[in-house]
Design a protein around this motif. Structure first.
Motif, short mmCIF file in Angstrom:
data_model
loop_
_atom_site.label_atom_id
_atom_site.label_comp_id
_atom_site.label_asym_id
_atom_site.label_seq_id
_atom_site.Cartn_x
_atom_site.Cartn_y
_atom_site.Cartn_z
N GLN A 4 0.85 -1.19 0.00
CA GLN A 4 0.00 0.00 0.00
C GLN A 4 0.89 1.24 0.00
O GLN A 4 1.78 1.38 0.83
CB GLN A 4 -0.91 0.04 1.22
N LEU A 5 0.63 2.12 -0.95
CA LEU A 5 1.40 3.36 -1.04
C LEU A 5 0.84 4.39 -0.07
O LEU A 5 -0.30 4.29 0.39
CB LEU A 5 1.36 3.90 -2.47
N ALA A 6 1.62 5.39 0.23
CA ALA A 6 1.20 6.44 1.16
C ALA A 6 -0.03 7.19 0.65
O ALA A 6 -0.84 7.66 1.44
CB ALA A 6 2.35 7.42 1.40
N GLN A 7 -0.19 7.28 -0.67
CA GLN A 7 -1.34 7.98 -1.24
C GLN A 7 -2.61 7.14 -1.19
O GLN A 7 -3.69 7.64 -1.47
CB GLN A 7 -1.07 8.38 -2.70
N GLY A 8 -2.50 5.83 -0.89
CA GLY A 8 -3.68 4.99 -0.74
C GLY A 8 -3.78 3.77 -1.62
O GLY A 8 -4.35 2.77 -1.20
N PRO A 9 -3.29 3.79 -2.88
CA PRO A 9 -3.48 2.60 -3.72
C PRO A 9 -2.79 1.36 -3.15
O PRO A 9 -1.73 1.47 -2.53
CB PRO A 9 -2.86 2.98 -5.06
N VAL A 10 -3.41 0.21 -3.38
CA VAL A 10 -2.87 -1.07 -2.93
C VAL A 10 -2.60 -1.92 -4.16
O VAL A 10 -3.44 -2.04 -5.05
CB VAL A 10 -3.87 -1.79 -1.99
N TYR A 11 -1.40 -2.51 -4.20
CA TYR A 11 -1.01 -3.38 -5.30
C TYR A 11 -0.70 -4.75 -4.73
O TYR A 11 -0.03 -4.88 -3.71
CB TYR A 11 0.21 -2.82 -6.03
N ARG A 12 -1.20 -5.80 -5.43
CA ARG A 12 -0.96 -7.17 -4.99
C ARG A 12 -0.15 -7.89 -6.07
O ARG A 12 -0.44 -7.75 -7.26
CB ARG A 12 -2.27 -7.89 -4.75
N GLY A 13 0.83 -8.65 -5.61
CA GLY A 13 1.65 -9.40 -6.56
C GLY A 13 2.84 -10.02 -5.86
O GLY A 13 2.91 -10.08 -4.63
#
Length: 150
Positions: A4-13
Motif C-alpha cells: 500500500q502506497l502512502a497515497q492509498g493505492p494497494v497493489y498485490r503481486g
C-alpha cells in the motif's frame, strides 16, 4: 504480497527484485516498479497452505550452535605502554618507521601501532580528532602527557 502506497493505492503481486530503494512487483496487470520511499505498508497474504509450508521450512532450518572458540588475532601481549616506550615509539614515528617493523620491534599488533600513530599525529597537531578513529582518540591526551615530560 500486498503493497500500500502512502497515497492509498494497494497493489498485490509477487516481489521479483529490489534494488537501491525500488521494488519490482509482478502483478496480474504486469510489472510495477515502486519506490520504497512511497510505500506505507507491506503485508504478506498467506493462505493456510502457505502457513503450513512456512512452519515446515522453519523446522528444517539449522539450529543455532555456540560459536567456535575465539582465536587470537595477534600474539602481541595486552600490556600497558610505559611513557619511556611511548617516547621511543614517537622517535621511531619521526624517523619514518613503518608500522609493520614497529609492531615487531615493540611486540604489538600492526593495528595497534596504526592507532598509536593516529593518536600521535593528532597530539602533534597534524590531524584533527574528527579525522582519527575513536580508539586513537583515547591516546591523544596520553601522548601529550608523555611527550610533554621531555
Amino acid at each position: 504480497m500486498a503493497v500500500q502506497l502512502a497515497q492509498g493505492p494497494v497493489y498485490r503481486g509477487a516481489v521479483r527484485r529490489t534494488v537501491e530503494g525500488w521494488v519490482l512487483l509482478e502483478t496480474e496487470g504486469g510489472n510495477l516498479l515502486l519506490n520504497l520511499d512511497h510505500v506505507a505498508v507491506i503485508t504478506h497474504e498467506a493462505s493456510s497452505e502457505d502457513a503450513e509450508d512456512a512452519e515446515q521450512s522453519l523446522e528444517a532450518l539449522p539450529k543455532p550452535t555456540s560459536a567456535e572458540r575465539p582465536m587470537r588475532a595477534s600474539r602481541a601481549p595486552g600490556r600497558a605502554w610505559k611513557d619511556e616506550d611511548l617516547r621511543t615509539l614517537a622517535d621511531a614515528f619521526l624517523d619514518g618507521g613503518q608500522d609493520v617493523d614497529l609492531a615487531t620491534r615493540f611486540n604489538r599488533s600492526r593495528g595497534q601501532i596504526k592507532e598509536m600513530r593516529q593518536g600521535f599525529e593528532c597530539a602533534r597537531g597534524n590531524l584533527v580528532e574528527d579525522q582519527i578513529t575513536p580508539v586513537a582518540g583515547t591516546w591523544v591526551a596520553r601522548w601529550r602527557r608523555a611527550l610533554g615530560a621531555r
